[in-house]
Write an enzyme that holds these catalytic residues in place. Structure first.
Site, PDB file in Angstrom:
ATOM      1  N   LYS A   1     -30.987 -72.185  14.684  1.00 55.89           N
ATOM      2  CA  LYS A   1     -29.700 -72.635  15.210  1.00 55.89           C
ATOM      3  C   LYS A   1     -29.616 -74.157  15.104  1.00 55.89           C
ATOM      4  O   LYS A   1     -30.493 -74.875  15.576  1.00 55.89           O
ATOM      5  CB  LYS A   1     -29.566 -72.235  16.688  1.00 55.89           C
ATOM      6  CG  LYS A   1     -29.700 -70.740  16.945  1.00 55.89           C
ATOM      7  CD  LYS A   1     -28.387 -70.025  16.800  1.00 55.89           C
ATOM      8  CE  LYS A   1     -28.475 -68.596  17.311  1.00 55.89           C
ATOM      9  NZ  LYS A   1     -27.183 -67.910  17.267  1.00 55.89           N
TER      10      LYS A   1
ATOM     11  N   LYS B   1     -21.105 -58.268  12.970  1.00 59.37           N
ATOM     12  CA  LYS B   1     -21.869 -57.904  14.162  1.00 59.37           C
ATOM     13  C   LYS B   1     -21.171 -56.721  14.823  1.00 59.37           C
ATOM     14  O   LYS B   1     -19.961 -56.770  15.080  1.00 59.37           O
ATOM     15  CB  LYS B   1     -21.964 -59.074  15.142  1.00 59.37           C
ATOM     16  CG  LYS B   1     -22.791 -60.241  14.622  1.00 59.37           C
ATOM     17  CD  LYS B   1     -22.836 -61.384  15.633  1.00 59.37           C
ATOM     18  CE  LYS B   1     -23.658 -62.545  15.105  1.00 59.37           C
ATOM     19  NZ  LYS B   1     -23.622 -63.710  16.030  1.00 59.37           N
TER      20      LYS B   1
END
Length: 314
Positions: free
Chosen positions: A126, A224
């Site tokens: 990230k 997702k």
């Protein structure tokens, strides 16, 4: 939130991973379940009609809708004696590597987290803050594995962003998710046009209806199941992305083996996978899906193939 649905004597398991930014909670999910007239859901399941019915009850709430969809897919597989991946035409031999995610943290913590990634062949990191290069240098001091990057909409300046993209390319980064704000279509499209690394939409794409505006603005999308209301619409998004010539990453929220197995069933239809939920979830109550050389190994059990279900859990 774990969900068990009984239909004609067959049990299906589903899961809603409700992250705060999506606005769902245990209370909202429980209320949504109370609205459902289950006589409207009959086998053989027409998933398009089922999702339309669930959407008619209330907008949003994709995670609890995903839990229902996943449980019904599990039931469908068990009734038809087929694994879910076979139903969706996914070939186990095409299973992509899945990544292990390392969040933004101190160099010391990142080095410790990487010790838990021994079973994986790709690391996801990230980024999106002012210490991006430091984080990459820290990871590179420990491993030379390929990297996926999630910039979390953190880059605002186009020139700085494209400079970072080329630097990351030199560092072995294979893809970048959502580099700029999800509403900055022009900025993301500008990067996509110039980037040597695939640029993927994440927050910019939630459901199938979001797809049309993304054509040409990104190289691909991150599907997702907790955003797409489950497996059926997630599969439709994969098909639409392919029709646009776009690549696909299948990702996850913080999920147990239930939702992970649902994602794994679609993963062979995708270019990349980021399905590390059971390894990042401290209370996964089921058997962890088998991982070999960084790839999931599909079993031939009907439905999701979930094992390790304990009495009294639901």
């Amino acid at each position: 939130m774990l969900l068990k649905i009984e239909h004609e004597g067959v049990t299906g398991y589903g899961e809603a991973s409700m992250v705060p930014y999506m606005g769902e909670s245990y209370e909202s999910a429980t209320h949504f379940l109370s609205l459902i007239d289950w006589t409207q859901i009959r086998y053989p399941f027409n998933f398009q009609e089922i999702i339309a019915y669930l959407d008619s009850l209330t907008p949003g709430q994709p995670a609890i809708k995903a839990a229902i969809d996943i449980a019904l897919n599990d039931i469908h597989g068990k009734i038809s004696h087929q694994p879910c991946y076979s139903i969706y035409g996914a070939e186990p031999k095409n299973m992509p590597l899945t990544s292990y995610t390392v969040g933004i943290d101190t160099p010391e913590v990142i080095r410790e987290k990487l010790k838990d990634a021994a079973a994986f062949r790709v690391i996801k990191v990230k980024l999106g803050r002012d210490n991006d290069k430091e984080l990459i240098h820290t990871i590179r001091s420990v491993t030379n594995l390929p990297l996926y990057v999630d910039a979390n909409q953190g880059w605002t300046d186009r020139k700085q962003a494209i400079d970072m993209v080329y630097w990351l390319h030199d560092q072995g980064v294979l893809l970048i998710e959502q580099p700029m704000d999800k509403d900055n279509l022009d900025g993301n499209a500008w990067l996509t046009e110039r980037s040597p690394i695939p640029i993927l939409a994440d927050e910019a794409v939630q459901r199938l209806a979001d797809m049309d505006k993304l054509k040409g603005a990104y190289h691909g999308i991150n599907v997702k199941l907790m955003k797409s209301c489950g497996m059926y619409e997630g599969h439709q998004m994969i098909l639409k992305a392919r029709s646009f010539g776009m690549k696909v990453l299948i990702g996850c929220m913080s999920e147990t083996s239930i939702a992970t197995l649902a994602g794994i069933a679609l993963a062979p239809l995708c270019d990349w996978a980021d399905l590390d939920g059971p390894w990042l979830t401290t209370n996964n109550p089921f058997d962890t899906p088998m991982l070999k050389d960084g790839r999931y190994v599909l079993n031939d059990l009907p439905g999701l193939g979930l094992t390790g279900v304990k009495e009294g859990l639901f």
